[in-house]
Design a protein around this motif. Structure first.
Motif, mmCIF file in Angstrom:
data_model
loop_
_atom_site.group_PDB
_atom_site.id
_atom_site.type_symbol
_atom_site.label_atom_id
_atom_site.label_comp_id
_atom_site.label_asym_id
_atom_site.label_seq_id
_atom_site.Cartn_x
_atom_site.Cartn_y
_atom_site.Cartn_z
ATOM 1 N N ASP A 97 -10.871 -28.332 -2.296
ATOM 2 C CA ASP A 97 -10.037 -27.200 -2.872
ATOM 3 C C ASP A 97 -10.645 -25.917 -2.653
ATOM 4 O O ASP A 97 -9.927 -24.860 -3.206
ATOM 5 C CB ASP A 97 -9.613 -27.620 -4.331
ATOM 6 C CG ASP A 97 -8.875 -28.963 -4.625
ATOM 7 O OD1 ASP A 97 -9.015 -29.538 -5.314
ATOM 8 O OD2 ASP A 97 -7.804 -29.113 -3.798
ATOM 9 N N THR A 98 -11.702 -25.974 -2.129
ATOM 10 C CA THR A 98 -12.610 -24.471 -1.970
ATOM 11 C C THR A 98 -11.890 -23.732 -0.907
ATOM 12 O O THR A 98 -11.511 -23.922 0.092
ATOM 13 C CB THR A 98 -14.048 -24.825 -1.421
ATOM 14 O OG1 THR A 98 -14.661 -25.535 -2.471
ATOM 15 C CG2 THR A 98 -14.609 -23.544 -1.188
ATOM 16 N N ALA A 99 -11.545 -22.629 -1.490
ATOM 17 C CA ALA A 99 -10.926 -21.644 -0.794
ATOM 18 C C ALA A 99 -10.652 -20.491 -1.536
ATOM 19 O O ALA A 99 -10.846 -20.070 -2.770
ATOM 20 C CB ALA A 99 -9.402 -22.157 -0.341
ATOM 21 N N VAL A 100 -9.870 -19.353 -0.684
ATOM 22 C CA VAL A 100 -9.450 -17.980 -1.366
ATOM 23 C C VAL A 100 -8.106 -18.338 -1.499
ATOM 24 O O VAL A 100 -7.402 -18.657 -0.847
ATOM 25 C CB VAL A 100 -9.647 -16.952 -0.356
ATOM 26 C CG1 VAL A 100 -9.137 -15.618 -1.458
ATOM 27 C CG2 VAL A 100 -11.073 -16.588 -0.237
ATOM 28 N N TYR A 101 -7.809 -18.213 -3.046
ATOM 29 C CA TYR A 101 -6.376 -18.304 -3.551
ATOM 30 C C TYR A 101 -5.822 -16.782 -3.619
ATOM 31 O O TYR A 101 -6.184 -15.950 -4.263
ATOM 32 C CB TYR A 101 -6.566 -19.217 -4.856
ATOM 33 C CG TYR A 101 -6.731 -20.787 -4.433
ATOM 34 C CD1 TYR A 101 -8.070 -20.988 -4.196
ATOM 35 C CD2 TYR A 101 -5.833 -21.637 -4.620
ATOM 36 C CE1 TYR A 101 -8.294 -22.384 -4.182
ATOM 37 C CE2 TYR A 101 -5.952 -22.996 -4.716
ATOM 38 C CZ TYR A 101 -7.236 -23.228 -4.113
ATOM 39 O OH TYR A 101 -7.635 -24.576 -3.994
#
Length: 121
Positions: A89-93
């Protein structure tokens, strides 16, 4: 001028929770669909969750049962509650809104600047 400002990102351990919030400000006539997208390093931006003005929701399969999108049509906000977070789920949201600006014909799509979510032990 319309702006979307996100907050709530950060570092969390696997299995943990985070809540993202996005405030839409400006001279808004109508706020239609809102959504959260994300972009992980080296990957394309993808839709995570969306919600219509009436409250109908749509989720990416991999987040169903873990993430919940909600909105407040009075405060012009959209939130994403993320539970049971995984390293993937690691990401820029990014917050997204389809809206109409007062006195300006037609709808337009507006994006926030993004907030980083890192899931790691």
């Amino acid at each position: 001028q319309v702006q979307l400002v996100e907050s709530g990102g950060g570092l969390v351990q696997p299995g943990g929770s985070l809540r993202l919030s996005c405030v839409v400000s400006g001279n808004i006539f109508n706020l239609n669909a809102m959504a959260w997208h994300r972009q992980a390093p080296g990957k394309q931006r993808e839709l995570v969750a969306a919600i219509t003005s009436g409250g109908d929701t749509h989720y990416k399969d991999s987040v169903k049962g873990r993430f919940t999108i909600s909105r407040d049509n009075i405060k012009n906000t959209v939130s994403l509650q993320m539970n049971s977070l995984k390293p993937e789920d690691t990401a820029v949201y990014y917050c997204y809104a389809d809206l109409r600006i007062t006195w300006v014909p037609g709808n337009r799509e507006v994006w926030g600047q993004g907030t980083l979510v890192t899931v790691s032990s």
